[in-house]
Design a protein around this motif. Structure first.
Motif, short mmCIF file in Angstrom:
data_model
loop_
_atom_site.label_atom_id
_atom_site.label_comp_id
_atom_site.label_asym_id
_atom_site.label_seq_id
_atom_site.Cartn_x
_atom_site.Cartn_y
_atom_site.Cartn_z
N MET A 183 0.86 -1.18 0.00
CA MET A 183 0.00 0.00 0.00
C MET A 183 0.90 1.24 0.00
O MET A 183 1.53 1.56 1.00
CB MET A 183 -0.92 0.00 1.22
CG MET A 183 -1.80 1.25 1.34
SD MET A 183 -2.92 1.48 -0.06
CE MET A 183 -4.04 0.10 0.19
N TYR A 184 0.97 1.90 -1.16
CA TYR A 184 1.79 3.09 -1.27
C TYR A 184 1.08 4.29 -0.65
O TYR A 184 -0.13 4.46 -0.79
CB TYR A 184 2.13 3.39 -2.73
CG TYR A 184 3.09 2.40 -3.34
CD1 TYR A 184 4.46 2.56 -3.20
CD2 TYR A 184 2.62 1.30 -4.05
CE1 TYR A 184 5.35 1.64 -3.75
CE2 TYR A 184 3.49 0.37 -4.60
CZ TYR A 184 4.86 0.56 -4.45
OH TYR A 184 5.72 -0.35 -4.99
N MET A 185 1.84 5.13 0.03
CA MET A 185 1.28 6.31 0.66
C MET A 185 1.21 7.45 -0.35
O MET A 185 1.95 7.47 -1.33
CB MET A 185 2.12 6.70 1.88
CG MET A 185 2.18 5.60 2.94
SD MET A 185 3.26 5.97 4.33
CE MET A 185 2.30 7.24 5.16
N LYS A 186 0.29 8.38 -0.12
CA LYS A 186 0.13 9.51 -1.03
C LYS A 186 0.71 10.77 -0.40
O LYS A 186 0.66 10.95 0.83
CB LYS A 186 -1.35 9.72 -1.37
CG LYS A 186 -2.21 10.11 -0.18
CD LYS A 186 -3.66 10.32 -0.60
CE LYS A 186 -4.52 10.75 0.59
NZ LYS A 186 -5.92 10.99 0.22
N PRO A 187 1.27 11.68 -1.22
CA PRO A 187 1.83 12.92 -0.67
C PRO A 187 0.73 13.84 -0.16
O PRO A 187 -0.36 13.91 -0.73
CB PRO A 187 2.56 13.53 -1.86
CG PRO A 187 1.91 12.94 -3.06
CD PRO A 187 1.45 11.57 -2.67
N ILE A 188 1.01 14.55 0.92
CA ILE A 188 0.08 15.53 1.49
C ILE A 188 0.57 16.92 1.10
O ILE A 188 1.66 17.32 1.50
CB ILE A 188 0.00 15.42 3.02
CG1 ILE A 188 -0.31 13.98 3.46
CG2 ILE A 188 -1.02 16.38 3.59
CD1 ILE A 188 -0.24 13.77 4.97
N GLY A 198 3.00 15.53 8.86
CA GLY A 198 3.81 14.67 8.02
C GLY A 198 3.59 14.98 6.56
O GLY A 198 2.72 15.77 6.20
N GLU A 199 4.38 14.37 5.68
CA GLU A 199 4.31 14.65 4.25
C GLU A 199 3.65 13.53 3.45
O GLU A 199 3.37 13.69 2.27
CB GLU A 199 5.72 14.90 3.69
CG GLU A 199 6.39 16.13 4.31
CD GLU A 199 7.77 16.37 3.73
OE1 GLU A 199 8.28 15.48 2.99
OE2 GLU A 199 8.34 17.45 3.99
N TRP A 200 3.44 12.37 4.09
CA TRP A 200 2.84 11.23 3.40
C TRP A 200 1.72 10.65 4.25
O TRP A 200 1.81 10.63 5.47
CB TRP A 200 3.89 10.16 3.12
CG TRP A 200 5.00 10.63 2.24
CD1 TRP A 200 6.17 11.23 2.63
CD2 TRP A 200 5.04 10.59 0.82
NE1 TRP A 200 6.93 11.54 1.54
CE2 TRP A 200 6.27 11.15 0.41
CE3 TRP A 200 4.16 10.10 -0.16
CZ2 TRP A 200 6.64 11.25 -0.93
CZ3 TRP A 200 4.52 10.19 -1.50
CH2 TRP A 200 5.76 10.77 -1.86
N GLU A 201 0.67 10.17 3.58
CA GLU A 201 -0.47 9.59 4.29
C GLU A 201 -0.94 8.33 3.58
O GLU A 201 -1.00 8.29 2.34
CB GLU A 201 -1.62 10.59 4.37
CG GLU A 201 -2.85 10.04 5.11
CD GLU A 201 -4.01 11.01 5.12
OE1 GLU A 201 -4.85 10.91 6.02
OE2 GLU A 201 -4.09 11.85 4.21
N CYS A 202 -1.27 7.32 4.37
CA CYS A 202 -1.84 6.10 3.79
C CYS A 202 -3.30 6.35 3.44
O CYS A 202 -4.08 6.79 4.30
CB CYS A 202 -1.73 4.94 4.78
SG CYS A 202 -2.59 3.44 4.22
N PRO A 203 -3.71 6.09 2.20
CA PRO A 203 -5.11 6.33 1.81
C PRO A 203 -6.09 5.37 2.46
O PRO A 203 -7.29 5.60 2.43
CB PRO A 203 -5.08 6.15 0.28
CG PRO A 203 -3.94 5.25 0.04
CD PRO A 203 -2.91 5.58 1.08
#
Length: 209
Positions: A183-188, A198-203
């Protein structure tokens, strides 16, 4: 969810059915003035709420009826029905943040985001006075596709930064990844990244790093 805090009585039954449908899909809508009440400037509150959301729904209910007047110097020859101005503000914020958007408006509501071609998103023009409008096959399918886009982190609009990030460069969520599936995280995007911490979030699970 972007919607007015007041709707005319003829729309209440359909709205109630729609909210029940979202609950059955394990979706929890947050709306300023309905589920959340501001302790600061409303626009700041909306930005903070949106930073915790994985998608956005915009419901365009009639709020202002214009029967006579002028538009761009020309006389209005037919009645105009407008939604709340917050629809446009909140849709713009969600679009810029890269959140999956589902835009639904009453058949008579127009202007702004409810004009075709403004957003890279399909507009659903529906008779919102129908008690079961959200249960129609086309709408039910659209809602489920939007939910999948929220889980997968698919946006209607991708910022240049998002386009530049290759999948291999994205961090993997430690909670939702396994040997079979990553599961790739998406940039915030800013300013949401500062609010989220943070700069990344799990959808899927909203884990932030």
């Amino acid at each position: 969810m972007s919607r007015p805090t007041w709707v005319a009585p003829e729309f209440e039954s359909g709205l109630s059915t729609f909210l029940t449908q979202l609950d059955n899909l394990d979706l929890v809508p947050r709306t300023l003035g309905v589920s959340d009440y501001p302790s600061k400037a409303p626009l700041d509150e909306v930005i903070e709420i949106m930073a915790t959301c994985q998608g956005a729904i915009v419901l365009g209910y009639p709020q202002l009826e214009v029967e006579a007047g002028f538009l761009k110097g020309g006389e209005i020859n037919w009645p105009m029905s407008l939604g709340t101005e917050w629809n446009h503000l909140e849709a713009g914020l969600a679009y810029a943040a890269g959140l999956p958007l589902l835009v639904i408006h009453h058949t008579t509501v127009s202007r702004g985001i409810f004009d075709r071609g403004v957003l890279n998103a399909f507009l659903h023009s529906v008779d919102l006075s129908e008690p079961n409008w959200s249960m129609q096959e086309s709408m039910n399918g659209a809602i489920k596709r939007w939910k999948k886009a929220c889980i997968d982190g698919e946006s209607n609009y991708r910022t240049p930064n998002k386009q530049a990030v290759a999948k291999k460069d994205k961090p993997i969520c430690p909670n939702c990844s396994n040997n079979q599936k990553q599961m790739y995280m998406k940039p915030i995007p800013p300013p949401f990244s500062e609010l989220a911490g943070g700069e990344w979030e799990c959808p899927q699970c909203s884990y932030v790093e």
